[in-house]
Design an enzyme around this catalytic site. Structure first.
Site, short mmCIF file in Angstrom:
data_model
loop_
_atom_site.label_atom_id
_atom_site.label_comp_id
_atom_site.label_asym_id
_atom_site.label_seq_id
_atom_site.Cartn_x
_atom_site.Cartn_y
_atom_site.Cartn_z
N ASP A 32 0.87 -1.19 0.00
CA ASP A 32 0.00 0.00 0.00
C ASP A 32 0.90 1.23 0.00
OD1 ASP A 32 -2.44 -1.45 0.17
OD2 ASP A 32 -2.03 -1.79 2.29
N LEU A 33 0.92 1.95 -1.09
CA LEU A 33 1.87 3.05 -1.31
C LEU A 33 1.81 4.08 -0.18
CD1 LEU A 33 3.96 4.34 -3.22
CD2 LEU A 33 2.04 5.52 -4.34
N ASP A 34 2.96 4.33 0.43
CA ASP A 34 3.12 5.35 1.49
C ASP A 34 2.18 5.14 2.67
OD1 ASP A 34 5.14 6.66 0.06
OD2 ASP A 34 3.69 7.85 -1.07
N GLU A 35 1.76 3.89 2.90
CA GLU A 35 0.84 3.62 4.01
C GLU A 35 1.38 2.56 4.96
OE1 GLU A 35 -3.18 2.92 2.81
OE2 GLU A 35 -3.22 4.60 1.42
#
Length: 289
Positions: free
Chosen positions: A227-230
């Site tokens: 999950d991108l940047d999460e």
């Protein structure tokens, strides 16, 4: 076991008698407990512990220690890891165009403030090769396009695995890693970015922040997940700014905060201070190291 510092990270369901059982185990093996840090998440009923031991005077081997601790851990449903501190971790830094994080990490490593071996710098551009040469670090230029993404990532993986890399630092590597790549190194990739996400995405977030009149500039370091940047957040920091700040000064302030936040996150990881629990990072403070 030679005189050394041994660190255990422990996570399990909260239950009575945990501290007594765990500390008694180490006492009986002849360890001196240097520090014992605990945290109970009452919402999830989960117990976390970081314990640092002095192995001086013990005659137990690593194999026997781990086998017998596993016997203690299994009925208590303990997830655990152990670090013996007898070898420096191997680190790879991935970058694109921006040099401030790279310079900072290399300087801290060279001065011994980050206890690691920076084995290589990997970039999809050739722009920062000169920085690697200044610090005598091998530099690998591996360009990437949409068509060659998986091929390039395969090359990167081969480099990382053949050099036994323990930690990958994305020091403003401006590419989205594939799920296959990230899952190959779970909990071993640290990323840094400004804290404007998700509000100000894209190429020029500081201009957008200026146009919105933001009053805080910040940075976030986290573990990379699919999950991108999460992913689990390790470190964050902010600094107040005013209407007098320009996009240029905002960017400069942001770069300074990024350096500090990334360095702290990397140090926490190298010092075996972090337990990942779901999408949260439990970060124990330094305890007299």
């Amino acid at each position: 076991m030679k005189s050394q510092i041994v660190s255990f990270l422990i996570k399990c369901p909260d239950q009575k008698g945990l501290v007594a059982k765990i500390t008694s185990f180490f006492y009986e093996k002849g360890f001196n407990i240097l520090s014992s840090q605990q945290y109970v998440n009452a919402i999830e009923d989960t117990y976390f512990m970081r314990v640092r031991l002095n192995a001086d005077g013990t005659n137990v081997s690593k194999e026997v220690l781990e086998k017998e601790f596993l016997e203690l851990a299994t009925p208590l449903h303990i997830d655990w890891s152990v670090c013996y501190g007898d070898k420096k971790q191997n680190v790879a830094i991935m970058v694109s165009h921006t040099s401030h994080n790279l310079y900072d990490l290399l300087e801290r490593s060279k001065e011994g403030r980050l206890d690691c071996n920076v084995k290589m710098i990997i970039s999809n551009h050739d722009k920062l090769r000169y920085v690697a040469e200044m610090f005598h670090i091998p530099f690998y230029y591996l360009p990437i396009t949409k068509e060659t993404k998986l091929e390039q990532e395969t090359q990167v993986k081969e480099l990382l695995d053949s050099n036994e890399i323990d930690l990958v630092i994305m020091a403003r590597y401006m590419q989205i890693l594939s799920p296959g790549f990230i899952n190959h190194y779970p909990g071993k990739i640290i990323n840094i970015h400004h804290s404007f996400l998700p509000a100000f995405q894209g190429a020029n977030p500081y201009k957008k922040a200026y146009e919105r009149g933001v009053k805080l500039i910040g940075a976030t370091a986290h573990y990379a997940t699919v999950d991108l940047d999460e992913g689990p957040i390790i470190e964050q920091d902010v600094q107040p700014v005013t209407h007098e700040s320009t996009p240029v000064t905002l960017k400069r302030i942001g770069a300074d905060i990024e350096k500090l936040v990334l360095a702290r996150a990397v140090k926490n990881h190298l010092n075996h201070q972090i337990i990942i629990s779901g999408n949260r990072a439990i970060v124990f403070p330094e305890a007299g190291e």
